[in-house]
Design an enzyme around this catalytic site. Structure first.
Site, short mmCIF file in Angstrom:
data_model
loop_
_atom_site.label_atom_id
_atom_site.label_comp_id
_atom_site.label_asym_id
_atom_site.label_seq_id
_atom_site.Cartn_x
_atom_site.Cartn_y
_atom_site.Cartn_z
N GLU A 19 -6.20 8.11 10.37
CA GLU A 19 -7.40 8.03 11.22
C GLU A 19 -7.18 7.08 12.40
O GLU A 19 -7.65 7.33 13.51
CB GLU A 19 -8.60 7.60 10.36
CG GLU A 19 -8.99 8.73 9.39
CD GLU A 19 -10.04 8.31 8.37
OE1 GLU A 19 -9.83 7.28 7.71
OE2 GLU A 19 -11.06 9.01 8.25
N GLU A 40 -7.41 10.82 0.45
CA GLU A 40 -8.55 10.12 -0.14
C GLU A 40 -9.13 10.82 -1.36
O GLU A 40 -9.61 10.19 -2.30
CB GLU A 40 -9.66 9.94 0.90
CG GLU A 40 -9.35 8.95 2.02
CD GLU A 40 -8.68 9.59 3.23
OE1 GLU A 40 -8.11 10.70 3.10
OE2 GLU A 40 -8.71 8.97 4.31
N1 3HC Z 1 -4.36 -0.32 -0.55
C1 3HC Z 1 -3.93 -1.39 -1.26
N2 3HC Z 1 -2.75 -1.44 -1.89
C2 3HC Z 1 -1.95 -0.37 -1.79
C3 3HC Z 1 -2.32 0.77 -1.07
C4 3HC Z 1 -3.58 0.77 -0.42
N3 3HC Z 1 -4.01 1.83 0.31
N4 3HC Z 1 -1.32 1.67 -1.15
C5 3HC Z 1 -0.35 1.12 -1.89
N5 3HC Z 1 -0.73 -0.13 -2.27
C6 3HC Z 1 0.07 -1.09 -3.06
C7 3HC Z 1 0.36 -0.62 -4.46
O1 3HC Z 1 -0.69 -0.97 -5.34
C8 3HC Z 1 1.63 -1.35 -4.78
O2 3HC Z 1 1.29 -2.68 -5.11
P1 3HC Z 1 2.16 -3.52 -6.17
O3 3HC Z 1 3.53 -3.58 -5.61
O4 3HC Z 1 1.45 -4.80 -6.25
O5 3HC Z 1 2.08 -2.72 -7.45
C9 3HC Z 1 2.37 -1.38 -3.43
O6 3HC Z 1 1.35 -1.16 -2.45
C10 3HC Z 1 3.43 -0.32 -3.28
O7 3HC Z 1 2.86 0.94 -3.61
P2 3HC Z 1 3.71 2.07 -4.33
O8 3HC Z 1 4.35 1.53 -5.55
O9 3HC Z 1 2.83 3.26 -4.47
O10 3HC Z 1 4.83 2.31 -3.22
P3 3HC Z 1 5.55 3.64 -2.77
O11 3HC Z 1 6.53 3.22 -1.75
O12 3HC Z 1 6.00 4.40 -3.96
O13 3HC Z 1 4.42 4.55 -2.06
C11 3HC Z 1 2.55 5.02 -0.60
C12 3HC Z 1 3.82 4.14 -0.88
C13 3HC Z 1 2.98 6.48 -0.36
C14 3HC Z 1 1.89 4.48 0.62
C15 3HC Z 1 1.64 4.98 -1.84
O14 3HC Z 1 1.43 3.62 -2.19
C16 3HC Z 1 0.29 5.59 -1.65
O15 3HC Z 1 0.17 6.80 -1.75
N6 3HC Z 1 -0.75 4.78 -1.42
C17 3HC Z 1 -2.10 5.22 -1.34
C18 3HC Z 1 -2.38 5.93 -0.03
C19 3HC Z 1 -3.83 6.33 0.04
O16 3HC Z 1 -4.40 6.87 -0.87
N7 3HC Z 1 -4.46 6.07 1.20
C20 3HC Z 1 -5.82 6.38 1.39
C21 3HC Z 1 -6.65 5.18 1.06
S1 3HC Z 1 -8.39 5.49 1.14
C22 3HC Z 1 -8.72 5.48 2.82
O17 3HC Z 1 -7.84 5.32 3.61
C23 3HC Z 1 -10.15 5.63 3.20
C24 3HC Z 1 -10.31 5.82 4.69
O18 3HC Z 1 -10.44 7.18 4.98
C25 3HC Z 1 -11.50 5.08 5.19
#
Ligand code: 3HC
Ligand code: NAI
Length: 709
Positions: free
Chosen positions: A111, A131
């Site tokens: 976004e 999301e």
């Molecule tokens: N917020 C907070 N912490 C997050 C995060 C996020 N969005 N995404 C990842 N983390 C943290 C994990 O909890 C983890 O923490 P830890 O080391 O303490 O356990 C660390 O980051 C690393 O994460 P991964 O182990 O998953 O690392 P990878 O390299 O395997 O993957 C990634 C990276 C592809 C970015 C994966 O973490 C992921 O898919 N994250 C979520 C992405 C997501 O769902 N984003 C949408 C959020 S909701 C949103 O954006 C609403 C908006 O529209 C307003």
């Protein structure tokens, strides 16, 4: 001590001539915490105040652009500025803003990129709106800007599917303007900015884009189709319906009104219990991937893997290993069995080729990493061997004696046993510290769960190796202690027994399956039994008959079906009928007659159960045994139980797992149910000491998760 995040530490602004490079640097994944949002707002203010800045470049530090909103903030008091306002401010700048994307631009990250005026995606970039997988929806313009750029259908695919696009796909769709090789977003981005400036490229706001809205009829049809699809496939989920509503608003409303609609729907999602369940599952899975051993010990290198046994599990495990790009050597007991094992493996890839999901060349290249033998000597150079032979202690010990004889020192010796005592297997070899349990689930190349079963004598680096292997195989690992059934099958046995008791007491298996599906499972327990084959459970029951507590209630209905050879889908009938190879079963009046006869034999007067009563018992049994498993240290924390049941047993993810669910219902309520059921059957319904203790203290399962963190 980590440095406290301030807007200035997480968003760095640096001049490169007349270009302001804004770097989001909020490890580990540049999530949009309040400090980042403020930092971006400050950057916008800096641009506004400085006419010497000709253009702005947004980049992420480290491997990602921005992974989205900071998921930890949901459920807490919102801190300003809100992300939609930050995006609006970026987009409103009067000089070109370029986002250069390396790694993840997900959710709020995409976004932010959409509020830039131009987008460049580097090789390996991943752009998406995931999301929905957190029970949420895009909440900072994702449902309003994306359709204006790429139309309703592509937007709905992204936001409802949750799957990210790679750079090439994003370019083809029109989500980005350009792609570039490499991973240096700053350099590639600066080159692009210079080019745009040289060309006099104008400010170009996505909110003013019209290309995606041009074909009104196609957009309308896409929304209607998505609405129908969601009603059919995701009826019980909260956020998909809101996503469709929001995209519809993008078609029907002016941008500012659409943004307000999106915000209202987004906040509903944030407040929904489903969001809490999904987010719990997300963090729980990341916690289970770490174990005490992974913090302190280094994994042993694993380049070559051996598998003993080429049946259902051995072949599935071999495919999982091949899919991860590693070589695998299979050992079977004779040539015919080896040919069958090889055939099982080939069948998986043949099916992919037939469906057009794999080329014949890729199949050949993959199978070139597979070798088979009847001679254990072929495992001499394996770094890790997984045994998946018959579930009999004598056979397992004979195999481990061979492994002990041929495997090189330091090789990890793993067993895929479901129930057998791994301490006993380990004690039978001269190197017990190298023995570990790797409990895969069927089909092993598909199912995500991997229980890593930790026997008494195992070396910490062997456990660490098992966790590293799980990562290589893209499995969800959970650390489990040795006991009958480990975490998952042990809990399954108890809630399955509760279901059997209810059938004998008056609920039909079809009513139970319906109630369980209504709760959000894809299938009920009797459908699962028909799919897996009733003979597997029958064999286990027969094996355990001698050691069964004579006081414990034992329902014989399943045995009556198995005695008739009704094992489920593979025999054409089980709990259900599967005429002409049908995949979906139909209720069987003969089964109902057998059930009625068994009730009579047991002297039970049948009574009715509502769906709610069924689920109360089913969940109380699951939660109580989950508590026992934690209490006895078989699972490290309640969240390990949640991840096990979510990843291996079809528990609905939006409910976060049984222990999270119990917290949401209230542990006192669950305990009261168990105590009430105990009036009828005190042997089966013994409240877990952990549950009793937590209720007495007014504490939750989650307090134990946090205490362990
Ligand atoms: N917020 C907070 N912490 C997050 C995060 C996020 N969005 N995404 C990842 N983390 C943290 C994990 O909890 C983890 O923490 P830890 O080391 O303490 O356990 C660390 O980051 C690393 O994460 P991964 O182990 O998953 O690392 P990878 O390299 O395997 O993957 C990634 C990276 C592809 C970015 C994966 O973490 C992921 O898919 N994250 C979520 C992405 C997501 O769902 N984003 C949408 C959020 S909701 C949103 O954006 C609403 C908006 O529209 C307003
Ligand atoms: P299976 O019967 O399909 O396969 C077992 C294979 O082992 C056969 O191909 C047999 O020829 C081979 N074998 C037997 N003795 C051997 C020996 N001495 N040397 C080499 N090969 C030998 O059994 P399945 O279902 O694959 O189960 C294997 C193990 O996995 C068991 O311990 C089982 O409990 C466990 N398991 C099974 C699951 C399932 O859903 N089927 C799930 C998780 C674990």
């Amino acid at each position: 001590m980590p440095q406290e995040a301030t807007p200035a530490t997480v968003v760095a602004c640096q001049r490169e001539g007349d270009v302001l490079v804004v770097t989001i640097d909020n490890p580990p994944v540049n999530a949009l915490s309040a400090a980042v949002r403020r930092g971006l707002q400050d950057a916008v203010a800096q641009v506004a105040a400085d006419p010497g800045i000709a253009a702005v470049l947004l980049v992420g530090a480290g491997r990602n652009f921005i992974a989205g909103a900071d998921i930890r903030e949901f459920g807490q008091t919102p801190q300003p500025p809100a992300l939609p306002d930050v995006c609006f401010a970026i987009e409103s700048l009067d000089r070109p803003v370029v986002a250069a994307i390396a790694g993840a631009a997900l959710g709020g990250g995409l976004e932010v990129a959409l509020s830039a005026h131009y987008r460049l995606a580097l090789e390996g970039a991943s752009l998406g709106l995931p999301e929905v997988q957190l029970g949420l929806m895009p909440g900072a313009g994702g449902t309003q800007r994306t359709p204006r750029l790429v139309g309703a259908k592509a937007t709905l695919d992204l936001a409802l599917g949750g799957k990210p696009l790679d750079a090439a796909a994003a370019l083809a769709l029109g989500l980005v303007d350009r792609t570039a090789p490499g991973t240096d977003a700053r350099a590639a981005g600066l080159a692009y900015v210079r080019e745009l400036l040289a060309d006099g490229a104008p400010v170009r706001r996505t909110r003013d884009a019209t290309a995606g809205l041009a074909d009104a009829a196609a957009n309308r049809a896409a929304v209607d189709a998505a609405r129908a699809e969601v009603a059919k496939k995701s009826a019980h989920l909260f956020s998909p319906h809101r996503i469709v509503d929001a995209v519809q608003a993008a078609l029907d409303q002016a941008f500012d009104d659409g943004m307000r609609t999106e915000r209202a729907l987004f906040l509903q999602c944030v407040d929904s219990p489903q969001r809490a369940g999904f987010v719990h599952a997300f963090f729980a899975e990341r916690e289970t991937a770490k174990s005490p051993e992974t913090r302190d010990a280094r994994p042993r290198p694993v380049a070559r893997i051996g598998v003993v046994g080429g049946g259902t599990m051995g072949a599935g495990i071999a495919v999982a290993v091949l899919d991860a790009g590693l070589p695998v050597a299979m050992v079977e007991r004779d040539d015919a069995a080896l040919a069958r094992g090889r055939g099982h493996v080939e069948k998986v890839y043949d099916a992919l080729v037939a469906k057009g999901r794999m080329t014949a060349e890729a199949r050949a290249a993959t199978l070139a990493r597979f070798s088979g033998s009847t001679d254990y000597a072929s495992l001499a150079d394996a770094d890790l061997v997984i045994e998946a032979v018959f579930e009999e202690m004598g056979v397992k010990k004979a195999v481990f004696a061979e492994l002990d004889r041929v495997c090189k020192p330091g090789a990890v010796l793993a067993t895929n046993t479901s129930y057998l005592d791994i301490d006993e297997i380990a004690a039978s070899v001269g190197r017990p510290a190298d023995v570990v349990g790797l409990h895969f689930f069927s089909p092993a190349n598909v199912m995500k769960l991997l229980e890593i079963v930790v026997p008494k004598q195992v070396a910490p680096d062997v456990v660490a190796t098992a966790f590293a292997l799980a990562k290589t195989l893209r499995k969800v690992p959970v650390r489990a202690g040795v006991c009958d059934g480990f975490i998952g099958n042990r809990i399954l046995a108890v809630y399955r027994a509760a279901a059997d008791h209810m059938v004998e007491d008056g609920a039909s298996p079809y009513e139970i399956d319906r109630a369980v599906r209504g709760f959000g499972y894809p299938m009920g327990p009797f459908q699962v039994s028909d799919l897996a084959g009733g003979d597997i459970g029958w064999a286990t029951r027969k094996r355990k008959a001698a050691t069964r507590d004579p006081q414990a209630r034992y329902v014989q209905i399943a045995d009556r079906l198995c005695e008739r050879g009704w094992f489920g889908q593979k025999t054409g009938r089980g709990w259900y009928l599967y005429p002409d190879g049908a995949r979906t079963g139909t209720p069987d009046a003969e089964v109902e007659a057998i059930v009625a006869a068994e009730r009579q034999r047991a002297g039970v007067t049948p009574r009715r159960f509502t769906d709610e009563e069924i689920m109360r018992r089913y969940m109380a049994a699951m939660v109580n045994e989950g508590a026992n498993v934690v209490h006895q240290g078989i699972a490290l924390r309640p969240l390990d139980v949640d991840v096990t049941v979510l990843s291996g047993y079809g528990f609905p993810r939006f409910r976060g797992g049984p222990m999270h669910y119990a917290d949401s219902v209230g542990l006192a309520t669950v305990l009261a149910d168990i105590q009430a059921f105990a009036q009828e059957d005190p042997v089966f319904w013994k409240p877990s000491p952990l549950l009793v203790d937590l209720v007495a203290r007014g504490a939750t399962f989650d307090s134990l998760n946090r205490a362990a963190a």
